[in-house]
Motif scaffolding. Structure first.
Motif, PDB file in Angstrom:
ATOM      1  N   LYS A   8       0.837  -1.209   0.000  1.00 56.36           N
ATOM      2  CA  LYS A   8       0.000   0.000   0.000  1.00 56.36           C
ATOM      3  C   LYS A   8       0.864   1.248   0.000  1.00 56.36           C
ATOM      4  O   LYS A   8       0.610   2.200  -0.749  1.00 56.36           O
ATOM      5  CB  LYS A   8      -0.918  -0.014   1.216  1.00 56.36           C
ATOM      6  N   ARG A   9       1.886   1.245   0.829  1.00 53.97           N
ATOM      7  CA  ARG A   9       2.731   2.437   0.931  1.00 53.97           C
ATOM      8  C   ARG A   9       3.530   2.666  -0.351  1.00 53.97           C
ATOM      9  O   ARG A   9       3.765   3.812  -0.741  1.00 53.97           O
ATOM     10  CB  ARG A   9       3.661   2.311   2.126  1.00 53.97           C
ATOM     11  N   ASP A  12       0.949   4.133  -3.033  1.00 52.82           N
ATOM     12  CA  ASP A  12       0.593   5.528  -2.770  1.00 52.82           C
ATOM     13  C   ASP A  12       1.820   6.433  -2.745  1.00 52.82           C
ATOM     14  O   ASP A  12       1.821   7.530  -3.315  1.00 52.82           O
ATOM     15  CB  ASP A  12      -0.156   5.651  -1.443  1.00 52.82           C
ATOM     16  N   ARG A 215      -2.951  -3.127  -4.647  1.00 54.56           N
ATOM     17  CA  ARG A 215      -3.213  -1.689  -4.562  1.00 54.56           C
ATOM     18  C   ARG A 215      -2.863  -1.015  -5.874  1.00 54.56           C
ATOM     19  O   ARG A 215      -1.855  -1.332  -6.511  1.00 54.56           O
ATOM     20  CB  ARG A 215      -2.360  -1.083  -3.448  1.00 54.56           C
ATOM     21  N   SER A 217      -2.672   3.059  -7.135  1.00 53.79           N
ATOM     22  CA  SER A 217      -2.767   4.418  -6.617  1.00 53.79           C
ATOM     23  C   SER A 217      -3.654   5.294  -7.491  1.00 53.79           C
ATOM     24  O   SER A 217      -3.671   5.186  -8.712  1.00 53.79           O
ATOM     25  CB  SER A 217      -1.380   5.060  -6.547  1.00 53.79           C
TER      26      SER A 217
END
Length: 232
Positions: A8-9, A12, A215, A217
């Motif tokens: 996720k990091r 994003d 994920r 972004s």
């Protein structure tokens, strides 16, 4: 660090950092090398040096040859985050910059095969594939994959290896048996030669590749897009 947190990091954070760098007039330096630098900065910020060691260009044991082990350069993954403490998870990452000349379907397939071999060798290792770049270019790369086996859809409603992000649909894990399309590798010397070799000299093609979209972004209105899949 949680298993899903780093994916996720990265999704994003990479896109946000690319936007920041672009505003700061650094767009001319954007490349796969720049992407790796951004990823290294994010990984280093969210991992403790007492718990993890970050390797860039790591020759993983899963990619070692069974024959002629001392001949030629060993195959590498882009990042290997090695956990020092028991109970923590090793992390293996391959990344592609969408505008790079290396971001082609066969090289993407090779990255997925390598990650599948690492996962097969060490099932507890978190294996991630990252695709990043200008949103329009990332979309174009993903669309081009739909026309290439074994990445594209096949057998009617059955689907290929990677799920394309869709805001109107919840992602689902995919299980793809490469053995079903083993013949498709014939003649593709780039993939075959880059895979580790078995004792009989044949390339070690994974029997299957399991993937899950973790994920993606932003939206199509954003300048940059970073998508992360888990390979297991």
């Amino acid at each position: 660090m949680q298993r899903k947190d780093i994916a996720k990091r990265l999704a994003d954070g990479v896109s946000a950092k690319l936007e920041f760098d672009y505003v700061c007039e650094r767009g001319q330096s954007f490349s796969e090398y720049h992407l790796h630098g951004v990823m290294n900065e994010i990984i280093g910020a969210i991992t403790s040096p007492t718990d993890f060691r970050i390797h860039s260009g790591y020759a993983h044991d899963a990619l070692a040859r069974d024959v002629d082990q001392n001949v030629g350069r060993r195959r590498e993954v882009d990042f290997y985050i090695q956990a020092y403490r028991t109970g923590m998870t090793d992390i293996c990452i391959e990344a592609k910059w969408a505008e790079s000349g290396h971001c082609k379907w066969d090289r993407i397939l090779l990255d997925l095969c390598r990650l599948a071999l690492v996962s097969q060798h060490s099932p507890t290792t978190e294996c991630l594939f990252v695709l990043s770049g200008p949103t329009k270019k990332v979309d174009a790369v993903l669309k081009s994959l739909e026309n290439k086996m074994p990445l594209r859809k096949y057998r009617g409603a059955a689907r290929g290896i990677l799920e394309i992000p869709d805001q109107n649909r919840n992602p689902h894990p995919r299980h793809y048996r490469l053995r079903d399309w083993a013949g498709r590798f014939a003649g593709n010397e780039l993939v075959l030669n880059a895979l580790p070799k078995k004792k009989d000299g044949r390339p070690n093609i994974p029997v299957k590749i399991n993937t899950a979209l973790v994920r993606s972004s932003g939206t199509r209105s954003m300048n940059w897009q970073t998508t992360v899949w888990r390979i297991f």
